[in-house]
Every structure is written in C-alpha cells, then in structure tokens.
Design a protein around this motif. Structure first.
Motif, PDB file in Angstrom:
ATOM      1  N   ILE A   1      -5.608  -0.451  -6.447  1.00 30.33           N
ATOM      2  CA  ILE A   1      -5.351  -1.622  -7.365  1.00 30.33           C
ATOM      3  C   ILE A   1      -6.470  -2.388  -7.235  1.00 30.33           C
ATOM      4  N   ASN A   2      -6.770  -2.451  -5.717  1.00 30.72           N
ATOM      5  CA  ASN A   2      -7.905  -3.990  -6.409  1.00 30.72           C
ATOM      6  C   ASN A   2      -8.176  -3.654  -7.729  1.00 30.72           C
ATOM      7  N   ASP A   3      -8.996  -2.443  -7.727  1.00 27.46           N
ATOM      8  CA  ASP A   3      -9.960  -1.690  -9.133  1.00 27.46           C
ATOM      9  C   ASP A   3      -9.802  -2.509 -10.371  1.00 27.46           C
ATOM     10  N   PHE A   4      -8.161  -2.864 -10.799  1.00 26.14           N
ATOM     11  CA  PHE A   4      -7.841  -3.104 -12.057  1.00 26.14           C
ATOM     12  C   PHE A   4      -6.730  -4.068 -12.479  1.00 26.14           C
ATOM     13  N   HIS A   5      -6.510  -4.507 -10.828  1.00 28.78           N
ATOM     14  CA  HIS A   5      -5.693  -5.864 -10.609  1.00 28.78           C
ATOM     15  C   HIS A   5      -6.664  -7.276 -10.804  1.00 28.78           C
ATOM     16  N   SER A   6      -6.334  -7.973 -12.258  1.00 22.33           N
ATOM     17  CA  SER A   6      -7.283  -9.800 -11.513  1.00 22.33           C
ATOM     18  C   SER A   6      -5.705  -9.937 -12.226  1.00 22.33           C
ATOM     19  N   ASP A   7      -5.130 -10.993 -11.517  1.00 24.49           N
ATOM     20  CA  ASP A   7      -3.694 -11.664 -11.929  1.00 24.49           C
ATOM     21  C   ASP A   7      -4.011 -13.156 -12.661  1.00 24.49           C
ATOM     22  N   LYS A   8      -5.871 -12.825 -12.871  1.00 25.11           N
ATOM     23  CA  LYS A   8      -5.757 -14.728 -12.908  1.00 25.11           C
ATOM     24  C   LYS A   8      -6.484 -14.164 -14.613  1.00 25.11           C
ATOM     25  N   ILE A   9      -7.476 -12.118 -15.532  1.00 26.50           N
ATOM     26  CA  ILE A   9      -6.957 -12.550 -16.565  1.00 26.50           C
ATOM     27  C   ILE A   9      -5.729 -11.893 -16.704  1.00 26.50           C
ATOM     28  N   ARG A  10      -4.815 -12.033 -16.548  1.00 20.57           N
ATOM     29  CA  ARG A  10      -3.552 -11.479 -16.875  1.00 20.57           C
ATOM     30  C   ARG A  10      -2.965 -12.798 -17.540  1.00 20.57           C
ATOM     31  N   ASN A  11      -2.585 -13.396 -16.474  1.00 19.39           N
ATOM     32  CA  ASN A  11      -1.864 -14.566 -16.048  1.00 19.39           C
ATOM     33  C   ASN A  11      -2.457 -15.058 -17.441  1.00 19.39           C
ATOM     34  N   SER A  12      -4.111 -16.129 -17.024  1.00 22.06           N
ATOM     35  CA  SER A  12      -4.256 -16.465 -18.346  1.00 22.06           C
ATOM     36  C   SER A  12      -4.713 -15.940 -19.842  1.00 22.06           C
ATOM     37  N   PHE A  13      -4.498 -14.687 -19.989  1.00 20.59           N
ATOM     38  CA  PHE A  13      -4.527 -14.451 -21.045  1.00 20.59           C
ATOM     39  C   PHE A  13      -3.379 -14.387 -21.468  1.00 20.59           C
ATOM     40  N   TYR A  14      -1.781 -14.027 -21.645  1.00 17.32           N
ATOM     41  CA  TYR A  14      -0.399 -13.771 -21.259  1.00 17.32           C
ATOM     42  C   TYR A  14      -0.417 -16.002 -21.813  1.00 17.32           C
TER      43      TYR A  14
ATOM     44  N   LYS B   1     -10.153   0.823 -16.247  1.00 14.08           N
ATOM     45  CA  LYS B   1      -9.582   1.471 -14.421  1.00 14.08           C
ATOM     46  C   LYS B   1      -7.516   1.387 -14.757  1.00 14.08           C
ATOM     47  N   CYS B   2      -7.393   0.241 -15.328  1.00 17.35           N
ATOM     48  CA  CYS B   2      -5.970  -0.441 -15.507  1.00 17.35           C
ATOM     49  C   CYS B   2      -5.017   1.056 -16.362  1.00 17.35           C
ATOM     50  N   PHE B   3      -6.082   1.487 -17.170  1.00 13.81           N
ATOM     51  CA  PHE B   3      -5.299   2.993 -18.020  1.00 13.81           C
ATOM     52  C   PHE B   3      -5.481   3.869 -17.209  1.00 13.81           C
ATOM     53  N   ALA B   4      -6.495   3.900 -16.336  1.00 12.01           N
ATOM     54  CA  ALA B   4      -6.361   5.192 -16.446  1.00 12.01           C
ATOM     55  C   ALA B   4      -5.368   5.842 -15.160  1.00 12.01           C
TER      56      ALA B   4
ATOM     57  N   ILE C   1       1.332  -3.843  -2.106  1.00  6.36           N
ATOM     58  CA  ILE C   1       0.133  -3.625  -0.953  1.00  6.36           C
ATOM     59  C   ILE C   1       0.476  -4.092   0.793  1.00  6.36           C
ATOM     60  N   GLU C   2       1.580  -4.798   0.654  1.00  5.40           N
ATOM     61  CA  GLU C   2       1.535  -5.188   2.275  1.00  5.40           C
ATOM     62  C   GLU C   2       2.415  -3.523   2.627  1.00  5.40           C
ATOM     63  N   LEU C   3       3.169  -3.192   1.945  1.00  8.37           N
ATOM     64  CA  LEU C   3       3.678  -2.045   2.246  1.00  8.37           C
ATOM     65  C   LEU C   3       2.467  -0.773   3.026  1.00  8.37           C
ATOM     66  N   ALA C   4       1.668  -0.609   1.352  1.00  3.84           N
ATOM     67  CA  ALA C   4      -0.226   0.340   1.650  1.00  3.84           C
ATOM     68  C   ALA C   4      -0.317   0.048   2.800  1.00  3.84           C
ATOM     69  N   LYS C   5      -0.105  -1.614   3.287  1.00  3.58           N
ATOM     70  CA  LYS C   5      -0.668  -1.284   4.628  1.00  3.58           C
ATOM     71  C   LYS C   5      -0.311  -0.822   5.768  1.00  3.58           C
ATOM     72  N   GLU C   6       1.058  -0.867   6.418  1.00  3.24           N
ATOM     73  CA  GLU C   6       2.202  -0.760   6.609  1.00  3.24           C
ATOM     74  C   GLU C   6       2.206   1.375   6.905  1.00  3.24           C
ATOM     75  N   ALA C   7       2.320   1.645   5.437  1.00  6.44           N
ATOM     76  CA  ALA C   7       2.022   3.271   5.861  1.00  6.44           C
ATOM     77  C   ALA C   7       0.618   3.410   6.099  1.00  6.44           C
ATOM     78  N   LYS C   8       0.155   2.895   5.803  1.00  4.98           N
ATOM     79  CA  LYS C   8      -1.796   3.473   5.760  1.00  4.98           C
ATOM     80  C   LYS C   8      -2.382   3.430   5.422  1.00  4.98           C
ATOM     81  N   GLU C   9      -2.525   3.452   3.578  1.00  8.22           N
ATOM     82  CA  GLU C   9      -2.358   4.056   2.593  1.00  8.22           C
ATOM     83  C   GLU C   9      -3.186   3.173   1.904  1.00  8.22           C
ATOM     84  N   ASP C  10      -5.132   3.122   2.847  1.00  4.61           N
ATOM     85  CA  ASP C  10      -5.802   1.663   2.347  1.00  4.61           C
ATOM     86  C   ASP C  10      -6.282   1.841   1.563  1.00  4.61           C
ATOM     87  N   GLU C  11      -6.821   3.689   0.695  1.00  2.86           N
ATOM     88  CA  GLU C  11      -6.859   3.962  -0.672  1.00  2.86           C
ATOM     89  C   GLU C  11      -5.615   3.345  -1.806  1.00  2.86           C
ATOM     90  N   LEU C  12      -4.802   3.359  -1.576  1.00  2.00           N
ATOM     91  CA  LEU C  12      -4.221   3.003  -2.786  1.00  2.00           C
ATOM     92  C   LEU C  12      -4.375   1.615  -2.800  1.00  2.00           C
TER      93      LEU C  12
END
Length: 306
Positions: A159-172, A205-208, A144-155
C-alpha cells in the motif's frame, strides 16, 4: 509519461498478484463461509444499475484506451500525466478494494465479515440525521491498522508503495501544477514537489495493484464455483452455493422448517432475503417458526441426501 518497461510493470503486477492471492487463500482456509460473504460483498438489496464496482470496470476500460492513445502521440506530455493522475486518484477512491481487504483482515484476525467495515469512522453532522462518510485516507489507515494486527507487513509495504494521499488530494482539489519535470503542490501546507519519474512510479504501481486485486477477486469467484454446492451445517441448516456458468453469485441457507435465506449479487440486481445484520455488522438470518425446526437437513421440502 516515459514508458516504464513492460518487464518492470509485469514484475510489479506478478509480485502484488502472488501476495494478494496467498492472502486470500489464508482467509478462505481460516473461515471459508465468511470469506465467501466477502467475495460476494454481502449487503442490502437493490435493483437496477447501482453497483459502483461495475462502473469502475467501464471507467478503467475507457480511460486505459484514452491513456494508451495519448501515450502513443507523446508519452512525456502533460496530458498523459493528467490522465494517469485522474485514474490514480479515482482508483484510490474505490470502495470495493478497501472494504474487501478490511474484511479479509478481519477474518484472519478471527472476526466475522462486516457489512460496513468503516461505519464507525463516519462522523455525524450536528443537528442532522446525515453523517459524513469516512475519507479514503481513513479507510486506508484502518486497513493498515488491521494489517498490523494480522501481522501482514507485506500488505502495508505494498500500500505504501503506491499510495500518496497528498498527491491524490492535491490533484482532486486542483491544488497542483505540472512542469516538464515536476508535480508541484501545497496540499494546504508548505509547497512541495515530486519528480515526474516518481509520479510515474506511483501510477504504475497503483495500476499494478488494482489489476492484481481485481484478478484475485475474480479468482475467488471462480474458486467458489469449483467448490461443491451443498454443505451441512451443525444445526441442520443446509448451505447452498449458487453458481452460474462463470462464477459464484450467491448463496442460500435452507432451514429444517422450510424457511430459506438467500443472497445473490448480479449485474442488474442484488437480492437479500431473510438476512439481517447485527450491530457489529455480521450476518444473521430470519429462521422463521422455531417450533417447526427439526433434526433433519431439508432441501425444497424434502430430506437432503448427499
């Protein structure tokens, strides 16, 4: 798990795939050689089945079949959600997509391919030669930091569309409960919950995203297969792209003194001959006897002609 319509799934996939493909095309246009290194994921050598990316294809194939089978029986069952969450969490842990995206963004920012783009995030254990590798959260944060530097806001949005670290961490870490309508978790903090419809959306969205990523990565291999095989570099090095019937699988650099550097990535082995990696993770070559270098492009001991 209630079925999201096929049309919606396809729409999400198409959106992600179109964006990722255009992003890759920009990287190739910026620096085609470094982008080839990224496509091949240039690394050190190993023999036998040591490539986790190959294993992930088998994992998703097996679990997609299991998920489809269970969904037919009862699409809203907790078992279906558990399988989906297992695949979701496993997918987020994959190294290849984040390494590939980090390097793609490095290239867009004018930097070379880095064999270990997250190495600086590792933490050394006290009194030990071993280090603690960066977490998935740290890797995604770096992308995400690199995407900001590259001005790739769509990326970042994707990522924010499907990534939830809280869901991943709590499930694992088995720190969750499933009810008929909610995913409940604490993740080591205040207890929270998420409607199962939202969980389904994250998984879909993650699978997509991962399907789009692997298809675009496959497209990049096919793209380089269609490129001409030999390219003259300014200092009389001859760059050769290695291809099989299906895709690109490596490269050689022929030096005018007869020395050859080579990298290949195949299912059963990865070979890296006369390659070195600089402190910044970029690729360099062992050229051999510098006194025997000539001002002539050579291939297999003979002058090269287009």
């Amino acid at each position: 798990m209630k079925n999201t319509t096929t049309v919606k799934k396809q729409q999400i996939y198409d959106e992600y795939q179109e964006y990722l493909k255009e992003l890759l095309k920009k990287s190739i246009a910026k620096n085609p050689v470094e982008s080839l290194y990224n496509t091949l994921q240039v690394s050190g050598m190993h023999y036998g089945h040591w490539d986790p990316a190959d294993e992930m294809y088998d994992f998703f194939d097996d679990f997609n079949k299991l998920l489809a089978s269970e969904s037919k029986k009862n699409p809203s069952s907790k078992r279906v959600y558990r399988i989906g969450l297992l695949m979701y969490s496993h997918a987020l842990e994959m190294a290849l997509p984040w390494s590939f995206l980090a390097n793609l963004l490095h290239i867009l920012c004018g930097r070379p391919y880095n064999v270990s783009p997250f190495l600086d995030l590792a933490r050394r254990k006290k009194g030990s030669l071993h280090s603690i590798p960066p977490s998935t959260k740290q890797k995604i944060g770096r992308v995400i930091e690199l995407a900001k530097e590259a001005k790739e806001d769509e990326l970042i949005k994707i990522i924010n569309d499907f990534h939830s670290d809280k869901i991943r961490n709590s499930f694992y870490h088995s720190d969750y409960c499933l009810t008929d309508s909610e995913f409940r978790y604490s993740d080591g903090g205040i207890a929270s919950s998420l409607p199962l419809e939202k969980v389904q959306e994250l998984i879909t969205k993650c699978f997509a995203f991962y399907e789009a990523f692997f298809n675009v990565h496959g497209w990049s291999k096919s793209f380089y297969k269609a490129v001409k095989s030999y390219h003259k570099w300014p200092n009389y090095e001859l760059f050769e792209i290695l291809k099989n019937e299906k895709e690109v699988y490596g490269f050689k650099v022929h030096f005018s003194n007869g020395q050859v550097a080579k990298f290949t990535r195949e299912t059963d082995k990865v070979e890296a001959i006369n390659l070195s990696f600089d402190d910044d993770g970029s690729i360099n070559f062992f050229v051999g006897n510098l006194d025997k270098l000539t001002k002539q492009w050579m291939l297999n001991g003979k002058p090269f002609e287009d």
